[in-house]
Design a protein around this motif. Sequence first.
Motif, PDB file in Angstrom:
ATOM      1  N   TYR B  33       0.878  -1.097  -0.146  1.00  0.00           N
ATOM      2  CA  TYR B  33      -0.112  -0.062   0.116  1.00  0.00           C
ATOM      3  C   TYR B  33       0.943   1.275   0.128  1.00  0.00           C
ATOM      4  N   TRP B  34       0.469   2.254  -0.450  1.00  0.00           N
ATOM      5  CA  TRP B  34       0.880   3.656  -0.444  1.00  0.00           C
ATOM      6  C   TRP B  34      -0.152   4.603   0.167  1.00  0.00           C
ATOM      7  N   LEU B  43      -4.531   8.970   7.230  1.00  0.00           N
ATOM      8  CA  LEU B  43      -3.849   8.052   6.279  1.00  0.00           C
ATOM      9  C   LEU B  43      -4.884   8.047   5.161  1.00  0.00           C
ATOM     10  N   ARG B  44      -4.383   8.635   3.611  1.00  0.00           N
ATOM     11  CA  ARG B  44      -5.464   8.438   2.565  1.00  0.00           C
ATOM     12  C   ARG B  44      -4.827   7.438   1.743  1.00  0.00           C
ATOM     13  N   LEU B  45      -5.415   6.326   1.332  1.00  0.00           N
ATOM     14  CA  LEU B  45      -4.831   5.279   0.411  1.00  0.00           C
ATOM     15  C   LEU B  45      -4.964   5.757  -0.863  1.00  0.00           C
ATOM     16  N   ILE B  46      -3.476   5.934  -1.652  1.00  0.00           N
ATOM     17  CA  ILE B  46      -3.296   6.231  -3.099  1.00  0.00           C
ATOM     18  C   ILE B  46      -3.204   5.235  -4.112  1.00  0.00           C
ATOM     19  N   HIS B  47      -2.506   4.105  -3.989  1.00  0.00           N
ATOM     20  CA  HIS B  47      -2.597   3.087  -4.643  1.00  0.00           C
ATOM     21  C   HIS B  47      -2.305   1.780  -3.975  1.00  0.00           C
ATOM     22  N   TYR B  48      -2.768   0.513  -4.185  1.00  0.00           N
ATOM     23  CA  TYR B  48      -2.353  -0.495  -3.499  1.00  0.00           C
ATOM     24  C   TYR B  48      -2.039  -1.773  -4.469  1.00  0.00           C
ATOM     25  N   SER B  49      -1.500  -2.725  -4.146  1.00  0.00           N
ATOM     26  CA  SER B  49      -1.403  -3.807  -4.959  1.00  0.00           C
ATOM     27  C   SER B  49      -1.604  -5.271  -4.340  1.00  0.00           C
ATOM     28  N   TYR B  50      -2.015  -6.230  -5.188  1.00  0.00           N
ATOM     29  CA  TYR B  50      -2.284  -7.665  -4.699  1.00  0.00           C
ATOM     30  C   TYR B  50      -1.021  -8.499  -5.050  1.00  0.00           C
ATOM     31  N   GLY B  51      -0.180  -8.177  -5.542  1.00  0.00           N
ATOM     32  CA  GLY B  51       1.061  -8.889  -5.960  1.00  0.00           C
ATOM     33  C   GLY B  51       1.743  -8.492  -7.195  1.00  0.00           C
ATOM     34  N   ALA B  52       2.845  -9.233  -7.466  1.00  0.00           N
ATOM     35  CA  ALA B  52       3.623  -8.507  -8.487  1.00  0.00           C
ATOM     36  C   ALA B  52       2.972  -8.375  -9.993  1.00  0.00           C
ATOM     37  N   GLY B  53       3.103  -7.225 -10.500  1.00  0.00           N
ATOM     38  CA  GLY B  53       2.151  -6.992 -11.699  1.00  0.00           C
ATOM     39  C   GLY B  53       1.043  -6.232 -11.570  1.00  0.00           C
ATOM     40  N   SER B  54       0.650  -6.185 -10.333  1.00  0.00           N
ATOM     41  CA  SER B  54      -0.895  -5.732 -10.181  1.00  0.00           C
ATOM     42  C   SER B  54      -0.810  -4.297  -9.377  1.00  0.00           C
ATOM     43  N   SER B  87       3.841  16.118   1.390  1.00  0.00           N
ATOM     44  CA  SER B  87       3.079  15.337   2.410  1.00  0.00           C
ATOM     45  C   SER B  87       4.187  14.229   3.055  1.00  0.00           C
ATOM     46  N   VAL B  88       3.748  13.619   3.934  1.00  0.00           N
ATOM     47  CA  VAL B  88       4.468  12.320   4.395  1.00  0.00           C
ATOM     48  C   VAL B  88       3.783  11.275   3.783  1.00  0.00           C
ATOM     49  N   TYR B  89       4.551  10.340   2.983  1.00  0.00           N
ATOM     50  CA  TYR B  89       4.099   9.226   2.439  1.00  0.00           C
ATOM     51  C   TYR B  89       4.554   7.878   3.034  1.00  0.00           C
ATOM     52  N   PHE B  90       3.634   7.142   3.276  1.00  0.00           N
ATOM     53  CA  PHE B  90       3.991   5.827   4.012  1.00  0.00           C
ATOM     54  C   PHE B  90       3.527   4.491   3.079  1.00  0.00           C
ATOM     55  N   CYS B  91       4.466   3.815   3.095  1.00  0.00           N
ATOM     56  CA  CYS B  91       4.415   2.315   2.469  1.00  0.00           C
ATOM     57  C   CYS B  91       4.128   1.357   3.482  1.00  0.00           C
ATOM     58  N   ALA B  92       3.226   0.516   3.371  1.00  0.00           N
ATOM     59  CA  ALA B  92       2.686  -0.647   4.019  1.00  0.00           C
ATOM     60  C   ALA B  92       2.964  -1.986   3.139  1.00  0.00           C
ATOM     61  N   SER B  93       3.034  -2.983   4.146  1.00  0.00           N
ATOM     62  CA  SER B  93       2.595  -4.488   3.521  1.00  0.00           C
ATOM     63  C   SER B  93       2.035  -5.333   4.524  1.00  0.00           C
ATOM     64  N   GLY B  94       1.176  -6.257   3.979  1.00  0.00           N
ATOM     65  CA  GLY B  94       0.401  -7.078   4.979  1.00  0.00           C
ATOM     66  C   GLY B  94      -0.635  -7.873   4.196  1.00  0.00           C
ATOM     67  N   ASP B  95      -1.285  -8.660   4.758  1.00  0.00           N
ATOM     68  CA  ASP B  95      -2.521  -9.278   4.097  1.00  0.00           C
ATOM     69  C   ASP B  95      -3.684  -9.015   5.054  1.00  0.00           C
ATOM     70  N   PRO B  96      -4.198  -7.879   5.363  1.00  0.00           N
ATOM     71  CA  PRO B  96      -5.352  -7.703   6.103  1.00  0.00           C
ATOM     72  C   PRO B  96      -6.745  -8.444   5.857  1.00  0.00           C
TER      73      PRO B  96
END
Lengths: 112, 113
Positions: B33-34, B43-54, B87-96
């Motif tokens: 997530y970004w 915290l506002r969600l900009i883009h996210y990804s489910y895996g490589a290529g997405s 702004s301040v940008y945060f990256c995150a990873s996980g499987d919520p």
Amino acid sequence: GDSVTQTEGLVTLTKGLPVMLNCTYQTTYSPFLFWYVQHLNEAPKLLLKSSTDNKRTEHQGFYATLHKSSSSFHLQKSSVQLSDSALYFCALSDYNQGKLIFGQGTKLSIKP
Amino acid sequence: EAAVTQSPRNKVAVTGGKVTLSCNQTNNHNNMYWYRQDTGHGLRLIHYSYGAGSTEKGDIPDGYKASRPSQENFSLILELATPSQTSVYFCASGDPQGATEVFFGKGTRLTVV
């Protein structure tokens, strides 16, 4: 669309008093709810999580109960400490997608 | 503990310039997530990804692109930076979706002048 609402922007309390931070959500799917805490100049970290209706979950003295009937997941603590001063975020995710969205956050400020 | 590393930690960019924020995770998480964090907006969600290529659009994708070339790496690209993207940008990873914890990086403070 999906959303999370935290009504208090700032909560100021004296040490030793109880606190409740409000969180309500809107979604059409079966939700997972989270509380994250962010101390000054740090990254957010998980405090609590739940997906079970009407079951209380606790961690580090904080507790919350997911109520699907009222779409709420309020965070409570019976006696706040100076170290609890931080920014608290409620967050929502779903089982299938994993999209994770946050509320606006509540700043909790504890005075001696 | 799970590790999410962002670079750079601080960046000053010129209006109209291109900015790339990088994120690496060693947790083998599927989702990344970004977010941007601004006072009063959380915290506002900009883009996210489910895996490589997405890549998927979040709630505020305008002015941002994302790239997920591998499981470990997720970049946020500002093709034409504007002062409103300071702004301040945060990256995150996980499987919520499994009700598991999402882990955040330490953040990147971006100033567009």
